[in-house]
Design an enzyme around this catalytic site. Structure first.
Site, short mmCIF file in Angstrom:
data_model
loop_
_atom_site.label_atom_id
_atom_site.label_comp_id
_atom_site.label_asym_id
_atom_site.label_seq_id
_atom_site.Cartn_x
_atom_site.Cartn_y
_atom_site.Cartn_z
N ARG A 1 -7.63 2.08 14.29
CA ARG A 1 -8.53 0.96 13.95
C ARG A 1 -8.47 -0.12 15.03
O ARG A 1 -9.48 -0.77 15.31
CB ARG A 1 -8.21 0.38 12.57
N GLU B 1 0.83 -1.20 0.00
CA GLU B 1 0.00 0.00 0.00
C GLU B 1 0.87 1.25 0.00
O GLU B 1 0.68 2.15 -0.81
CB GLU B 1 -0.93 0.01 1.21
N GLU C 1 -10.81 -8.43 4.40
CA GLU C 1 -10.15 -8.48 5.71
C GLU C 1 -10.93 -9.21 6.80
O GLU C 1 -10.34 -9.91 7.61
CB GLU C 1 -9.84 -7.05 6.18
N ARG D 1 -3.41 -6.90 6.31
CA ARG D 1 -4.80 -7.37 6.30
C ARG D 1 -5.47 -7.27 7.69
O ARG D 1 -5.08 -7.95 8.62
CB ARG D 1 -4.83 -8.81 5.83
N PHE E 1 -5.51 -4.32 9.31
CA PHE E 1 -5.10 -2.94 9.55
C PHE E 1 -5.26 -2.53 11.01
O PHE E 1 -5.83 -1.50 11.32
CB PHE E 1 -5.93 -2.02 8.64
#
Length: 856
Positions: free
Chosen positions: A330, A252, A735, A362, A364
């Site tokens: 997150r 990413e 995910e 995956r 996050f």
């Protein structure tokens, strides 16, 4: 003029049947055959001109040091070397931080992790460049290095400020609670181990621009960063991504550096430039999943229901911010998993260490928060003498409640999913059988113990930075009736391209084989968001649908006028267009007719996710469009003499809404589950005391194999459409299933807990390797892991003398329980939950040309 290809069925055949492979059917991956045959072209497979140059980088040997001198004369003199580049040779921007500065392309003076780029060698071959790097002589002045979460917390050494979420008076609830439980859990990171390593290939164009071929999940960011480091406008750089051999978040942000280096050299030498990282280099110089050290203090009533919780999540971020701010956020969003916390105080720390900058992976950060909740539920259950499933069900959210950050709970089917799974798998009966089997094993002196766990998953779908929740697409129809679709999402093996093609085929009601998804390119769809946050199909599918609707409206308007029929009487059905009762044309004949009457057969499409809003200053809002849900039930057998275990059975029931492609979705669930199981049971990242990665190759880093799969394994889809208006009411699947593997870890924990009659929560860490399981067993039995005899102590001392500080710290099983950093209570606010047209979108506060800071 039109021609019908022999590759497809003739229209006379198509007229007699419905379209092939519409949505809801298990169409195979668009590259399935080329994957199996080995003919799929990846970046390093591209045929390159003989003049192509190759890059390799010189890496720092110290975790934290001042570079006093670099003698690169022998490097320059090596066979095949064309050029050597250091920091002073960089032509324009030198920092490629994805969100915040802090990621220099090369070291200027201070190196902050082992493996940081000191210089780049340009040579006529990959091998020559790699060999030349070894000739460098670098002089360092070592500086103190922080390598652990605990040390970073003690010194308040953070890459970004700590963040706090609060609801109610958690401390008062804790003090008044009938039962109070405190604990901590340490979880290591995870290597992405994608099949295709980091790679880039840059070709200079005759107009002074650059064409960049990269294995990246974020083509637009690569385009922008390459443009900035070579001092070009964005429109002069085109990024192309046809496919990746896996990404999992590791491509990413961290694919950009290699493209930037290639871009600089391509511009400098005016020849094509290629660079790929060998597996060992890739493992050393790229970031991992964040290691976390988490603690909790929870008050519960006699039924095990949470009354108040105080939780601290501390992520090991590495030397730079990268995406860590959003990743720890997150983790904070998901530290409730599926459970209601009436009062909560959540702290999230972003610990700076002198190690490689950890990055997206995956889930996050979600898995690190979720597993903390699951371990806490086990702790509550064993403290109160209850079945962990009872405690989980007692704490599930109910519709109408809200999360600790203010998001309303709606359409929450998790109780139904869990109960259905428990009933289908005879959970209660198996629980009783396993308890009796463990008692019998103890009585007979057997070393085998069984464990069972059923765990839920609730995962929020959307980028938590609002700006990123947008996507574009381009749909082109040709006069033979075939269709091309291009969109901003990237294909990394997850089946995004085939799903988007199915959506386009469905909109025109034509066969899937007449639709082709083409390589993601920044000159077709600009300013794309990364393919991340499980949002690829949700956003790009809606954008493609929007483009199709625009074209259909044009075609309907033309047909209504041309054939003098009402617009509502024109239907696209079964590869044909029905024009009232006047005419039935094949799709190809109809679009040719439209072309002949100068009707545009192409359109862009656009989509932005509705409803979402989050005010970080108040830690309150609705950051997610909806929640993906699921549950898994796992049974394991543990050998308490060796710590080895087997996964005997696993049953999964996962909610993907109204599935666009069930075969792809089930494949994603299976792959995510196994990858999650690897993180929780096998994949152990080991660093020595000088900051060197010891588990730096396939030889010493263990990922799951076919032998690790559950012996009996069932995956089913929960067949209920998404209540939110997603593309065809489907749900994201990338995910969320990763966290279904919590069931395996909790089942191992359950097997170990049987040794204490299920009255004490084992000290089991993540990953639960056989060694970690054995340590947990011995501690529960009151045995010491360490061997304390004098002879052994002398032997150990002789092997690790006092002045040697480079050994492996191999007993970080019980991390220190750390107190909160300075607590800052955010102002209480109900917050704003819905945001129809935020001012920030109309007038974004953009400090640089690259646009708003991005993260998930």
């Amino acid at each position: 003029m039109s021609h019908h290809s022999s590759l497809f069925d003739s229209y006379s055949i198509r007229r007699e049947r419905p379209p092939k492979n519409k949505i809801g059917t298990g169409a195979k991956h668009d590259s399935a055959i080329s994957h199996v045959m080995g003919t799929a072209t990846y970046v390093d497979d591209m045929l390159k001109p003989e003049s192509t140059l190759h890059l390799a980088v010189g890496k720092s040997a110290h975790a934290h040091a001042r570079v006093l001198n670099m003698d690169l004369s022998a490097v320059r003199a090596a066979d095949g070397v064309i050029d050597v580049i250091t920091f002073k040779d960089l032509p324009a921007k030198t920092d490629i931080g994805a969100v915040f500065d802090g990621d220099p392309l090369m070291v200027d003076e201070i190196t902050e992790y082992v493996g940081q780029t000191l210089f780049a060698v340009v040579a006529t071959s990959h091998r020559a460049a790699k060999k030349a790097v070894l000739n460098a002589v670098v002089e360092y002045e070592p500086l103190p290095a922080i390598l652990t979460v605990e040390d970073a917390l003690k010194q308040q050494h953070f890459v970004r400020p700590s963040h706090f979420m609060e609801r109610g008076d958690a401390q008062a609830e804790l003090e008044a609670a009938p039962t109070r439980v405190a604990g901590h859990i340490h979880m290591l990171g995870q290597e992405h181990f994608y099949l295709e390593g980091q790679v880039s290939y840059v070709v200079p164009c005759d107009d002074g621009g650059l064409e960049v071929y990269t294995s990246s999940q974020h083509p637009s960011e690569v385009q922008q960063l390459v443009a900035e480091v070579v001092d070009l406008p964005f429109h002069a750089v085109t990024t192309v991504v046809r496919r990746m051999g896996g990404g999992f978040g590791g491509k990413e942000t961290q694919a950009a550096a290699w493209a930037c280096l290639c871009g600089i050299v391509a511009k400098r030498q005016n020849v094509p430039v290629s660079m790929r990282l060998d597996r060992q280099d890739d493992m050393v110089v790229t970031g991992k999943r964040h290691e976390f050290s988490n603690r909790y203090d929870v008050g519960v009533n006699d039924e095990g229901q949470v009354l108040g919780v105080d939780m601290q999540l501390s992520g090991l971020c590495g030397y730079s911010p990268d995406l860590s701010d959003a990743i720890v956020d997150r983790a904070m969003f998901h530290c409730d998993n599926a459970y209601y916390y009436p009062a909560a105080q959540i702290a999230g720390h972003r610990c700076k260490t002198h190690t490689v900058s950890n990055t997206a992976y995956r889930g996050f950060g979600g898995p690190q928060g979720l597993l903390t909740a699951e371990y806490m539920m086990d702790h509550i259950a064993y403290t109160l003498g209850k079945d962990p499933l009872q405690v989980r069900l007692a704490n599930l959210y109910q519709n109408g409640q809200s999360t600790h950050y203010g998001q309303p709970i709606e359409h929450f089917d998790l109780a139904t999913i869990m109960q259905t799974l428990a009933d289908d798998n005879e959970y209660d009966k198996r629980r009783q059988q396993i308890t009796e089997a463990n008692k019998k094993a103890e009585a007979e002196g057997s070393d085998k113990r069984l464990g069972l766990a059923l765990t839920p998953v609730k995962f929020g779908i959307s980028f938590t930075v609002q700006t990123l929740n947008q996507a574009g697409a381009l749909v082109l129809i040709y006069t033979d009736g075939t269709i091309q679709v291009n969109h901003g999402g990237t294909e990394m093996g997850q089946g995004l391209y085939i799903k988007i093609a199915q959506i386009v085929a469905n909109e025109f009601d034509v066969d899937l084989d007449t639709v082709k998804a083409t390589a993601t390119r920044t000159d077709k769809v600009p300013n794309t968001s990364p393919t991340a946050a499980s949002s690829g199909t949700d956003m790009n599918g809606k954008a493609a649908q929007n483009a199709c609707i625009t074209i259909k409206n044009r075609l309907v308007e033309f047909a209504a006028e041309h054939f003098e029929v009402a617009a509502e009487d024109i239907k696209f059905e079964c590869n044909h267009v029905h024009i009232g009762d006047k005419e039935v044309l094949t799709f190809a004949d109809f679009v040719l007719l439209a072309y002949q009457h100068r009707i545009s057969l192409s359109s862009t499409g656009y989509y932005k996710t509705p409803k979402i809003f989050y005010d970080r200053s108040k830690a309150w809002g609705r950051p997610f469009f909806y929640f993906a849900l699921g549950a898994a039930c796992a049974e394991v057998e543990v050998d308490i003499l060796t710590g080895e275990y087997k996964v005997l059975r696993c049953d999964i029931l996962h909610d993907v809404g109204q599935s666009i492609n069930p075969a792809i979705d089930i494949g994603q669930i299976e792959g995510a589950f196994v990858q999650g199981m690897g993180w929780l049971t096998a994949e152990e990242l080991i660093w020595d005391k000088k900051g060197n990665l010891a588990s730096n190759s396939a030889a010493n880093y263990k990922i799951p194999t076919a032998h690790d799969l559950p012996k009996q394994w069932s995956v089913k889809l929960f067949d209920r459409k998404n209540e939110e208006q997603t593309i065809y009411n489907s749900k994201a699947v990338g995910e969320p299933p990763f966290m279904l593997a919590a069931s395996v870890w909790c089942a191992i924990n359950n097997a170990v807990a049987s040794l204490g009659d299920y009255k004490k929560n084992p000290d089991l860490t993540m990953p639960a390797t056989p060694e970690a399981v054995l340590k947990a067993v011995m501690r529960l039995q009151g045995q010491e892991w360490e061997i304390a005899t004098k002879a052994e102590a002398k032997t150990v001392q002789s092997l690790t003398p006092d002045d040697d500080d480079c050994g492996i710290d191999d007993d970080r099983v019980l991390p220190q329980q750390v107190p909160h950093g300075k607590d800052v209570n955010p102002p209480e606010s109900e917050g704003q939950l819905f945001d129809e047209q935020p001012e920030a979108i109309e007038n974004p506060n953009v400090s640089t040309a690259r646009g708003p800071a991005h993260s998930e």
